[in-house]
Design a protein around this motif. Structure first.
Motif, short mmCIF file in Angstrom:
data_model
loop_
_atom_site.label_atom_id
_atom_site.label_comp_id
_atom_site.label_asym_id
_atom_site.label_seq_id
_atom_site.Cartn_x
_atom_site.Cartn_y
_atom_site.Cartn_z
N GLU A 111 11.32 -14.63 -5.71
CA GLU A 111 11.02 -13.84 -6.65
C GLU A 111 12.05 -12.91 -7.47
N VAL A 112 13.01 -12.31 -6.46
CA VAL A 112 14.05 -11.68 -7.15
C VAL A 112 14.96 -12.44 -8.21
N TYR A 113 15.17 -13.73 -7.84
CA TYR A 113 15.97 -14.69 -8.39
C TYR A 113 15.26 -15.08 -9.69
N ASN A 114 14.11 -15.60 -9.67
CA ASN A 114 13.39 -16.05 -10.76
C ASN A 114 13.09 -15.07 -11.70
N THR A 115 12.85 -13.66 -11.25
CA THR A 115 12.56 -12.55 -12.26
C THR A 115 13.83 -12.28 -13.16
N HIS A 116 14.92 -12.44 -12.49
CA HIS A 116 16.25 -11.93 -13.07
C HIS A 116 17.23 -13.28 -13.05
N LYS A 117 16.63 -14.41 -13.42
CA LYS A 117 17.33 -15.72 -13.30
C LYS A 117 18.53 -15.56 -14.39
N GLU A 118 18.28 -15.28 -15.67
CA GLU A 118 19.27 -15.23 -16.74
C GLU A 118 20.33 -14.22 -16.56
N ARG A 119 20.24 -13.23 -15.67
CA ARG A 119 20.95 -12.02 -15.45
C ARG A 119 21.97 -12.76 -14.41
N PHE A 120 21.52 -13.30 -13.28
CA PHE A 120 22.22 -13.55 -12.29
C PHE A 120 23.16 -14.98 -12.73
N GLU A 121 22.60 -15.97 -13.50
CA GLU A 121 23.38 -17.14 -14.13
C GLU A 121 24.33 -16.78 -14.94
N SER A 122 24.26 -15.57 -15.56
CA SER A 122 25.50 -15.16 -16.56
C SER A 122 26.54 -14.45 -15.76
N MET A 123 26.33 -13.78 -14.50
CA MET A 123 27.42 -13.40 -13.83
C MET A 123 28.58 -14.06 -13.23
N ASN A 124 29.76 -13.65 -13.52
CA ASN A 124 30.98 -14.41 -13.29
C ASN A 124 30.89 -14.68 -11.69
N CYS A 125 30.50 -13.93 -10.62
CA CYS A 125 30.40 -14.24 -9.24
C CYS A 125 29.56 -15.47 -9.02
N PHE A 126 28.48 -15.28 -9.76
CA PHE A 126 27.52 -16.38 -9.49
C PHE A 126 27.88 -17.90 -10.06
N MET A 127 28.55 -17.65 -11.18
CA MET A 127 28.97 -18.85 -11.68
C MET A 127 30.20 -19.58 -10.68
N LYS A 128 31.09 -18.58 -10.22
CA LYS A 128 32.16 -19.00 -9.54
C LYS A 128 31.87 -19.28 -7.94
#
Length: 79
Positions: A42-59
């Motif tokens: 629920e947290v991921y899906n609600t803020h998916k774009e935010r997480f996907e754009s974070m450098n730490c999440f990409m790396k």
């Protein structure tokens, strides 16, 4: 998606790519020694774009916060 709910106890708030779609309830103890629980998907899906754009999440394929649940998703906590 499975109807089974998994539970995970961690030392910090975490969103991980490996947990997406696993219907996991995560619980951790914040710096005020309070138990905080949230539905990972629920947290991921609600803020998916935010997480996907974070450098730490990409790396590292994860986002963590040691002390508390981030302000932008506190409205999704279970307790």
């Amino acid at each position: 998606m499975s109807n089974l709910t998994n539970t995970l106890t961690t030392k910090r708030f975490v969103i991980r790519k490996s947990l997406i779609g696993k219907n996991t309830i995560i619980t951790f103890v914040n710096k005020k020694q309070e138990n905080v629980s949230y539905n990972h998907d629920e947290v991921y899906n609600t803020h998916k774009e935010r997480f996907e754009s974070m450098n730490c999440f990409m790396k590292y394929k994860s986002y963590t916060n040691t002390n508390c649940m981030p302000a932008f998703c506190r409205d999704l906590k279970i307790q």
